[in-house]
Design a protein around this motif. Structure first.
Motif, PDB file in Angstrom:
ATOM      1  N   VAL A   1       4.388  -5.121  10.253  1.00 41.30           N
ATOM      2  CA  VAL A   1       4.706  -4.517   8.951  1.00 41.30           C
ATOM      3  C   VAL A   1       4.037  -3.155   8.934  1.00 41.30           C
ATOM      4  CG1 VAL A   1       4.560  -4.735   6.443  1.00 41.30           C
ATOM      5  CG2 VAL A   1       4.399  -6.772   7.859  1.00 41.30           C
TER       6      VAL A   1
ATOM      7  N   VAL B   1      -9.079  -0.600   3.571  1.00 41.45           N
ATOM      8  CA  VAL B   1      -8.665  -0.145   2.239  1.00 41.45           C
ATOM      9  C   VAL B   1      -9.379  -0.935   1.140  1.00 41.45           C
ATOM     10  CG1 VAL B   1      -6.703   0.046   0.653  1.00 41.45           C
ATOM     11  CG2 VAL B   1      -6.433   0.732   3.043  1.00 41.45           C
TER      12      VAL B   1
ATOM     13  N   THR C   1       0.840  -1.202   0.000  1.00 43.29           N
ATOM     14  CA  THR C   1       0.000   0.000   0.000  1.00 43.29           C
ATOM     15  C   THR C   1       0.872   1.247   0.000  1.00 43.29           C
ATOM     16  OG1 THR C   1      -1.599  -1.235   1.317  1.00 43.29           O
ATOM     17  CG2 THR C   1      -1.873   1.156   1.239  1.00 43.29           C
TER      18      THR C   1
HETATM   19  C1  LIG Z   1      -3.523   2.063   5.409  1.00 38.13           C
HETATM   20  C2  LIG Z   1      -2.064   1.812   5.581  1.00 38.13           C
HETATM   21  O1  LIG Z   1      -1.257   2.284   4.811  1.00 38.13           O
HETATM   22  N1  LIG Z   1      -1.704   1.067   6.601  1.00 38.13           N
HETATM   23  C3  LIG Z   1      -0.334   0.790   6.904  1.00 38.13           C
HETATM   24  C4  LIG Z   1      -0.079  -0.681   6.893  1.00 38.13           C
HETATM   25  O2  LIG Z   1      -0.860  -1.520   6.614  1.00 38.13           O
HETATM   26  C5  LIG Z   1       0.087   1.334   8.260  1.00 38.13           C
HETATM   27  O3  LIG Z   1       1.464   1.151   8.410  1.00 38.13           O
HETATM   28  C6  LIG Z   1      -0.276   2.798   8.420  1.00 38.13           C
HETATM   29  O4  LIG Z   1       0.346   3.549   7.408  1.00 38.13           O
HETATM   30  C7  LIG Z   1       0.146   3.320   9.780  1.00 38.13           C
HETATM   31  O5  LIG Z   1      -0.440   2.555  10.775  1.00 38.13           O
HETATM   32  C8  LIG Z   1      -0.171   4.798   9.966  1.00 38.13           C
HETATM   33  O6  LIG Z   1      -1.536   5.012   9.976  1.00 38.13           O
END
Ligand SMILES: CC(=O)N[C@H](C=O)[C@@H](O)[C@H](O)[C@H](O)CO
Ligand SMILES: CC(=O)C(=O)O
Length: 310
Positions: free
Chosen positions: A219, A152, A55
């Motif tokens: 992660v 998401v 992502t």
């Molecule tokens: C939606 C998204 O990008 N989620 C990330 C991993 O899955 C997280 O690492 C977030 O970026 C993080 O928790 C900050 O909100």
């Protein structure tokens, strides 16, 4: 890396940085910065695993050809430096996902991860497992991780339902990257988890809760620039110093809530990483908008006021 046991025998634990994709100012992939990026993570952040083309790496905005070139460069430059490189190969369609999975096997990735397709959304675990199975067949010996991120994808299938019985369907199954906030579902994934699987948590704001439930690692995007502090959180937790672990988690929350109130998306996050690391990562790709400089500067200032130098 050649002296190490194959990835299938090395359980993935600790921190994994979900990398940003370096682009040039013109918006083309910028391979030149990948070597420096890896050195920054290992030397400045103490982070020794990466999750690429996820992502944070804006994989859904990259072409299959670009994802292949990037994956190859990450794997090559990580040799001898990173413990594991997990390549996210999920796409909206099976064929592209299979192509990327087969390619990841050829270039020596340590594992692959697959997100749920989210244009035609699977509404139950069954079709989602069938999809994951078909992708895994393209790289049958490579450790396989399911990437759960319901906020998401809009795919609201419990991760624990996906895990149930999956070891029979996908013998290479190695765990889940759990980027959801349902801690009961997370707990059920951990309790079902087979000894060599890793349950990796992906909501950085509440990692401590996941560690308490037995997550084996994490992660996340923020480990790109907060890895050194989060490593301290994990070691405090491992030593039983919950007060210290909580102190660090609260600092992360203070920073992220500050950022979220000002609008925090991949574009802002990428610019923050540029500001804090000095790496040349370029803009995000449309539809993600670049972040206005002032917006990012005030988040970077907040970072420095909360966290001491690593
Ligand atoms: C939606 C998204 O990008 N989620 C990330 C991993 O899955 C997280 O690492 C977030 O970026 C993080 O928790 C900050 O909100
Ligand atoms: C954060 C994360 O895991 C991703 O970028 O895919």
């Amino acid at each position: 890396m050649s002296l190490m046991a194959p990835a299938a025998e090395r359980k993935l634990t600790g921190l994994v940085a979900a990398t940003f994709t370096p682009l040039t100012t013109q918006g083309e992939i910028n391979l030149k910065e990948i070597g420096r990026y890896i050195d920054y993570l290992t030397e400045k952040q103490g982070v020794n695993n990466i999750f690429v083309n996820g992502t944070t790496g804006e994989s859904m905005s990259l072409s299959v050809a670009e994802r292949k070139i990037l994956a190859e460069e990450w794997c090559q430059k990580a040799k001898g430096k990173m413990d594991q490189v997990i390549v996210h190969v999920g796409c909206m369609n099976l064929k592209d996902s299979q192509e990327l999975a087969g390619h990841a096997a050829q270039i020596g990735a340590d594992g692959i991860a697959v997100i749920a397709p989210s244009f035609f959304k699977p509404s139950t675990a069954e079709p989602l497992k069938m999809f994951l199975h078909e992708v895994a067949l393209a790289a049958p010996t490579l450790p396989f991780y399911y990437y759960h991120i319901p906020a998401v994808t809009g795919v609201n299938v419990l991760a624990s339902d996906v895990l149930e019985g999956i070891e029979e369907l996908i013998p290479s199954f190695s765990g889940v990257k759990f980027s959801g906030v349902d801690l009961m579902d997370l707990g059920q994934c951990v309790s079902y988890s087979q000894p060599r699987w890793s349950v990796l948590y992906g909501v950085d704001e509440q990692l401590l809760a996941a560690l308490a439930l037995g997550a084996h690692g994490a992660v996340g995007s923020t480990y790109n620039y907060m890895g050194c502090h989060v490593n301290e959180l994990i070691s405090a937790f491992d030593k039983g110093d919950i007060v210290q672990a909580r102190r660090i988690q609260f600092k992360m929350q203070e920073l992220l809530s500050y950022a979220q109130k000002r609008g925090f998306d991949v574009g802002v996050n990428k610019q923050l990483m540029i500001e804090l690391s000095g790496l040349n990562l370029g803009p995000p790709r449309l539809p993600v908008m670049p972040c206005p400089h002032e917006q990012c500067l005030c988040i970077a200032q907040k970072y420095h006021s909360i966290f001491p130098e690593c």
